[in-house]
Motif scaffolding. Structure first.
Motif, PDB file in Angstrom:
ATOM      1  N   PHE A  89      43.778  81.416  59.332  1.00  0.00           N
ATOM      2  CA  PHE A  89      44.656  80.353  58.839  1.00  0.00           C
ATOM      3  C   PHE A  89      44.014  79.644  57.654  1.00  0.00           C
ATOM      4  CE2 PHE A  89      46.301  76.048  58.700  1.00  0.00           C
ATOM      5  CZ  PHE A  89      47.674  76.256  58.770  1.00  0.00           C
ATOM      6  N   ASN A  90      42.728  79.328  57.788  1.00  0.00           N
ATOM      7  CA  ASN A  90      42.012  78.659  56.697  1.00  0.00           C
ATOM      8  C   ASN A  90      41.923  79.515  55.438  1.00  0.00           C
ATOM      9  OD1 ASN A  90      41.614  76.335  58.210  1.00  0.00           O
ATOM     10  ND2 ASN A  90      39.637  77.022  58.991  1.00  0.00           N
ATOM     11  N   GLN A  91      42.007  80.825  55.631  1.00  0.00           N
ATOM     12  CA  GLN A  91      42.001  81.749  54.491  1.00  0.00           C
ATOM     13  C   GLN A  91      43.423  82.014  53.973  1.00  0.00           C
ATOM     14  OE1 GLN A  91      39.907  85.368  55.613  1.00  0.00           O
ATOM     15  NE2 GLN A  91      38.440  84.176  56.798  1.00  0.00           N
ATOM     16  N   LYS A  92      44.382  81.257  54.515  1.00  0.00           N
ATOM     17  CA  LYS A  92      45.798  81.386  54.145  1.00  0.00           C
ATOM     18  C   LYS A  92      46.388  82.749  54.511  1.00  0.00           C
ATOM     19  CE  LYS A  92      45.397  78.019  50.377  1.00  0.00           C
ATOM     20  NZ  LYS A  92      45.469  76.852  51.158  1.00  0.00           N
ATOM     21  N   ARG A  93      45.815  83.363  55.532  1.00  0.00           N
ATOM     22  CA  ARG A  93      46.317  84.638  56.052  1.00  0.00           C
ATOM     23  C   ARG A  93      47.186  84.303  57.277  1.00  0.00           C
ATOM     24  NH1 ARG A  93      40.815  87.866  56.683  1.00  0.00           N
ATOM     25  NH2 ARG A  93      42.202  89.402  57.630  1.00  0.00           N
ATOM     26  N   TYR A  94      48.304  83.673  56.998  1.00  0.00           N
ATOM     27  CA  TYR A  94      49.113  83.053  58.037  1.00  0.00           C
ATOM     28  C   TYR A  94      49.727  84.030  59.033  1.00  0.00           C
ATOM     29  CZ  TYR A  94      48.595  79.097  54.882  1.00  0.00           C
ATOM     30  OH  TYR A  94      48.084  78.121  54.078  1.00  0.00           O
ATOM     31  N   ARG A  95      50.229  85.144  58.541  1.00  0.00           N
ATOM     32  CA  ARG A  95      50.832  86.131  59.462  1.00  0.00           C
ATOM     33  C   ARG A  95      49.793  86.666  60.438  1.00  0.00           C
ATOM     34  NH1 ARG A  95      54.063  89.049  54.873  1.00  0.00           N
ATOM     35  NH2 ARG A  95      55.803  87.615  54.700  1.00  0.00           N
ATOM     36  N   GLU A  96      48.617  86.981  59.921  1.00  0.00           N
ATOM     37  CA  GLU A  96      47.551  87.495  60.784  1.00  0.00           C
ATOM     38  C   GLU A  96      47.090  86.421  61.765  1.00  0.00           C
ATOM     39  OE1 GLU A  96      44.793  90.398  58.348  1.00  0.00           O
ATOM     40  OE2 GLU A  96      45.571  88.781  57.063  1.00  0.00           O
ATOM     41  N   ALA A  97      46.985  85.204  61.280  1.00  0.00           N
ATOM     42  CA  ALA A  97      46.578  84.092  62.143  1.00  0.00           C
ATOM     43  C   ALA A  97      47.586  83.907  63.275  1.00  0.00           C
ATOM     44  CB  ALA A  97      46.449  82.801  61.343  1.00  0.00           C
ATOM     45  N   LYS A  98      48.866  83.958  62.920  1.00  0.00           N
ATOM     46  CA  LYS A  98      49.928  83.808  63.927  1.00  0.00           C
ATOM     47  C   LYS A  98      49.823  84.881  65.000  1.00  0.00           C
ATOM     48  CE  LYS A  98      54.949  83.723  64.372  1.00  0.00           C
ATOM     49  NZ  LYS A  98      56.229  83.834  63.659  1.00  0.00           N
ATOM     50  N   GLU A  99      49.597  86.122  64.594  1.00  0.00           N
ATOM     51  CA  GLU A  99      49.493  87.230  65.551  1.00  0.00           C
ATOM     52  C   GLU A  99      48.273  87.066  66.465  1.00  0.00           C
ATOM     53  OE1 GLU A  99      49.995  90.524  67.838  1.00  0.00           O
ATOM     54  OE2 GLU A  99      51.451  89.467  66.588  1.00  0.00           O
ATOM     55  N   ILE A 100      47.155  86.712  65.885  1.00  0.00           N
ATOM     56  CA  ILE A 100      45.939  86.530  66.677  1.00  0.00           C
ATOM     57  C   ILE A 100      46.102  85.382  67.667  1.00  0.00           C
ATOM     58  CG2 ILE A 100      43.501  85.794  66.539  1.00  0.00           C
ATOM     59  CD1 ILE A 100      43.854  88.675  65.747  1.00  0.00           C
ATOM     60  N   LEU A 101      46.673  84.281  67.216  1.00  0.00           N
ATOM     61  CA  LEU A 101      46.867  83.134  68.105  1.00  0.00           C
ATOM     62  C   LEU A 101      47.905  83.438  69.184  1.00  0.00           C
ATOM     63  CD1 LEU A 101      46.622  80.279  65.472  1.00  0.00           C
ATOM     64  CD2 LEU A 101      44.928  80.902  67.215  1.00  0.00           C
ATOM     65  N   ARG A 102      48.892  84.269  68.863  1.00  0.00           N
ATOM     66  CA  ARG A 102      49.845  84.695  69.878  1.00  0.00           C
ATOM     67  C   ARG A 102      49.144  85.504  70.973  1.00  0.00           C
ATOM     68  NH1 ARG A 102      51.815  88.794  71.724  1.00  0.00           N
ATOM     69  NH2 ARG A 102      51.100  90.175  70.100  1.00  0.00           N
ATOM     70  N   GLN A 103      48.218  86.350  70.555  1.00  0.00           N
ATOM     71  CA  GLN A 103      47.448  87.137  71.524  1.00  0.00           C
ATOM     72  C   GLN A 103      46.665  86.207  72.457  1.00  0.00           C
ATOM     73  OE1 GLN A 103      44.998  90.150  69.652  1.00  0.00           O
ATOM     74  NE2 GLN A 103      46.648  90.694  68.254  1.00  0.00           N
ATOM     75  N   ALA A 104      46.108  85.150  71.883  1.00  0.00           N
ATOM     76  CA  ALA A 104      45.340  84.199  72.701  1.00  0.00           C
ATOM     77  C   ALA A 104      46.236  83.528  73.734  1.00  0.00           C
ATOM     78  CB  ALA A 104      44.664  83.158  71.815  1.00  0.00           C
ATOM     79  N   THR A 105      47.446  83.169  73.331  1.00  0.00           N
ATOM     80  CA  THR A 105      48.347  82.504  74.279  1.00  0.00           C
ATOM     81  C   THR A 105      48.880  83.458  75.335  1.00  0.00           C
ATOM     82  OG1 THR A 105      50.277  82.797  72.847  1.00  0.00           O
ATOM     83  CG2 THR A 105      49.040  80.730  72.612  1.00  0.00           C
ATOM     84  N   ASP A 106      48.886  84.747  75.033  1.00  0.00           N
ATOM     85  CA  ASP A 106      49.341  85.736  76.000  1.00  0.00           C
ATOM     86  C   ASP A 106      48.314  86.002  77.112  1.00  0.00           C
ATOM     87  OD1 ASP A 106      51.728  85.976  74.677  1.00  0.00           O
ATOM     88  OD2 ASP A 106      51.243  87.892  73.720  1.00  0.00           O
ATOM     89  N   LEU A 107      47.069  85.657  76.862  1.00  0.00           N
ATOM     90  CA  LEU A 107      46.046  85.900  77.884  1.00  0.00           C
ATOM     91  C   LEU A 107      46.161  84.904  78.957  1.00  0.00           C
ATOM     92  CD1 LEU A 107      42.902  86.814  75.780  1.00  0.00           C
ATOM     93  CD2 LEU A 107      44.334  88.325  77.113  1.00  0.00           C
TER      94      LEU A 107
END
Length: 107
Positions: A89-107
């Motif tokens: 997110f800090n690198q402005k890679r928003y789509r990737e950040a969203k996917e990674i954070l979604r994975q975290a919430t799925d655990l």
């Protein structure tokens, strides 16, 4: 304890935490209360408290070591995913950040 479990299932984390604190104050050797409180802490994003409760539950009830170890591993995975998502997110890679954070919430 049972009411705290209902609060957890209905995402009323503060109420669940309050009930579990009372249960633990009344019965500090009740390992299941520590396991459930660890889950509440995890859901609230309080990973250090979750880890502490898991370790306490394992000490109180060594037979639960396998379950606790799995939860500790899951906690580490969540923390790693969140850190990675924040970095992206800090690198402005928003789509990737969203996917990674979604994975975290799925655990």
């Amino acid at each position: 304890y049972k009411r705290a479990n209902v609060y957890l299932q209905t995402t009323k984390y503060s109420q669940a935490l309050s009930d579990l604190n009372q249960v633990i104050n009344l019965n500090p050797d009740y390992h299941l209360a520590f396991l459930l409180r660890a889950t509440v802490h995890r859901e609230m994003g309080n990973f250090e408290n979750a880890q502490s409760d898991l370790i306490k539950a394992k000490k109180l009830h060594p037979a639960s070591a396998d379950k606790v170890d799995k939860e500790l591993h899951k906690l580490t995975e969540i923390e790693t995913l969140i850190a990675t998502g924040k970095s992206m997110f800090n690198q402005k890679r928003y789509r990737e950040a969203k996917e990674i954070l979604r994975q975290a919430t799925d655990l």
